[in-house]
Design an enzyme around this catalytic site. Structure first.
Site, PDB file in Angstrom:
ATOM      1  N   CYS A 178       1.193  -1.223   0.280  1.00  0.00           N
ATOM      2  CA  CYS A 178       0.002   0.009   0.314  1.00  0.00           C
ATOM      3  C   CYS A 178       0.892   1.689   0.048  1.00  0.00           C
ATOM      4  O   CYS A 178       0.553   2.170  -0.906  1.00  0.00           O
ATOM      5  CB  CYS A 178      -0.514  -0.052   0.911  1.00  0.00           C
ATOM      6  SG  CYS A 178      -0.707  -0.509   2.594  1.00  0.00           S
ATOM      7  N   HIS A 223      -2.568   1.177   7.062  1.00  0.00           N
ATOM      8  CA  HIS A 223      -3.013   1.143   5.184  1.00  0.00           C
ATOM      9  C   HIS A 223      -3.533   2.661   5.001  1.00  0.00           C
ATOM     10  O   HIS A 223      -3.508   3.414   5.659  1.00  0.00           O
ATOM     11  CB  HIS A 223      -4.404  -0.230   5.387  1.00  0.00           C
ATOM     12  CG  HIS A 223      -4.298  -0.200   4.004  1.00  0.00           C
ATOM     13  ND1 HIS A 223      -3.696  -0.958   2.805  1.00  0.00           N
ATOM     14  CD2 HIS A 223      -5.519   0.247   2.761  1.00  0.00           C
ATOM     15  CE1 HIS A 223      -3.929  -0.408   2.422  1.00  0.00           C
ATOM     16  NE2 HIS A 223      -5.519  -0.077   2.081  1.00  0.00           N
ATOM     17  N   ASP A 235      -6.346   1.169  -3.728  1.00  0.00           N
ATOM     18  CA  ASP A 235      -5.378   0.881  -3.213  1.00  0.00           C
ATOM     19  C   ASP A 235      -4.906  -0.132  -3.407  1.00  0.00           C
ATOM     20  O   ASP A 235      -5.170  -1.605  -4.102  1.00  0.00           O
ATOM     21  CB  ASP A 235      -5.777   1.422  -1.445  1.00  0.00           C
ATOM     22  CG  ASP A 235      -6.196  -0.413  -1.434  1.00  0.00           C
ATOM     23  OD1 ASP A 235      -7.311  -0.512  -2.590  1.00  0.00           O
ATOM     24  OD2 ASP A 235      -6.641  -0.781  -0.211  1.00  0.00           O
TER      25      ASP A 235
END
Length: 260
Positions: A178, A223, A235
Site C-alpha cells: 500500500c 493502511h 489501493d
C-alpha cells in the site's frame, strides 16, 4: 386262721395273666399314638402349594422382606454404575457439529494461508526479476516526469497501475504494497515519501473528508491509498489481490493532502 390268709391272696398265675394283658393294651395304645403323630408330621411337611397353588409364592414360603430389600439394593448399585460409565464414555468421545465445523474451518484457513504464502513467494520472485527493468523511485526523484503537480494528474498516474499485484514490501510495477504504491506515484512528481503509512501521513496536511479530492491520501490504521471520489479508495489491498478501486469499508479514516 391259715385258711383266711390263703383265701385273700390272688393266685400267682392270675397275676401274671393280668400283667401280660396290661402290657399288650399299652403297646396298642402307643402304636396308635405313633401312627397319628406320623400322619400329622407328614401333613405338615407338604409344601404350601399342595393345599393352595395360588399361595405358592406367599409370604410364608417366599424370601423375607429383608432379603428382598438386600437384593433390590444390590441390583440398583450395579446397574447404576454401568449406566454412569456408559454416559461418561459417550460424553468423552462425542464430537459436536460445532466442533466439526471449527475443525473444517481451521483446515481451510491453514490451506488458504499456505496458498497465500506460495503465491507471495512467486510474486517476490517475479518482483525481484522485474523491478530492476524499469525506473525506480530514486530515478523518478532525480528526474520527475511530472514536474507540475496537480491532484488530478496524480490520480491519473495512479490509475495506470490498476491490476498490479500486491507484494509485501513492493515499490515498483512488478508489485506494490500500500505505501510502496503511494510512494512510487508521488515520486514521479518529485515528492519524496517514506515507505510507511505513518510517515506518509506525517508528510501532508490533514483536511476534512468533505473536501477530499481524487489523488488525496486515505489514511487508516496500518493502511493507506488514494482517494477515488464518492467514498471509494484506490489501493494495493493485500496478498492475493491487486490494485483496484473499491468502497471505503470503515469510518475510521481521515484524509491527508500532499503538495500544499
Amino acid at each position: 386262721m391259715p385258711e383266711t390268709t390263703t383265701s385273700s391272696r390272688p393266685a400267682t398265675g392270675s397275676v401274671a395273666a393280668q400283667a401280660k394283658k396290661k402290657r399288650k393294651g399299652g403297646w396298642i395304645l402307643n402304636a396308635g399314638v405313633i401312627t397319628v403323630a406320623t400322619g400329622l408330621i407328614a401333613t405338615m411337611s407338604l409344601p404350601a402349594f399342595a393345599f393352595n397353588p395360588a399361595d405358592a409364592q406367599g409370604t410364608a414360603f417366599g424370601p423375607s422382606a429383608a432379603d428382598s430389600m438386600k437384593k433390590a439394593q444390590s441390583q440398583t448399585v450395579e446397574v447404576g454404575g454401568v449406566a454412569a460409565s456408559a454416559v461418561n464414555r459417550d460424553a468423552a468421545s462425542a464430537t459436536t457439529q460445532e466442533q466439526l465445523d471449527a475443525q473444517k474451518a481451521a483446515v481451510a484457513a491453514a490451506a488458504a494461508a499456505e496458498a497465500a504464502r506460495r503465491q507471495a513467494a512467486v510474486q517476490l520472485a517475479t518482483y525481484a526479476t522485474q523491478s530492476s527493468t524499469g525506473p525506480s523511485v530514486s530515478d523518478f526523484l532525480a528526474n520527475p516526469p511530472y514536474p507540475n503537480f496537480s491532484l488530478s494528474q496524480v490520480f491519473s498516474v495512479a490509475q495506470q497501475y490498476i491490476g498490479t499485484p500486491y507484494v509485501y514490501g513492493g515499490a515498483s510495477p512488478a508489485g506494490f504494497d500500500c505505501s510502496g504504491y503511494v510512494m512510487y506515484v508521488y515520486a514521479q512528481f518529485g515528492i519524496n515519501l517514506p515507505h510507511s503509512v505513518s510517515g506518509q501521513a506525517a508528510m501532508g496536511k490533514r483536511i476534512s473528508i468533505a473536501d477530499a479530492q481524487p489523488g488525496d491520501l486515505v489514511i487508516m490504521s496500518g493502511h493507506d491509498g488514494f482517494y477515488a471520489g464518492n467514498g471509494n479508495i484506490m489501493d494495493a489491498p493485500d496478498t492475493g489481490r491487486s490494485i483496484s478501486i473499491r468502497p471505503i469499508w470503515t469510518s475510521d479514516y481521515y484524509i491527508v493532502r500532499l503538495g500544499i
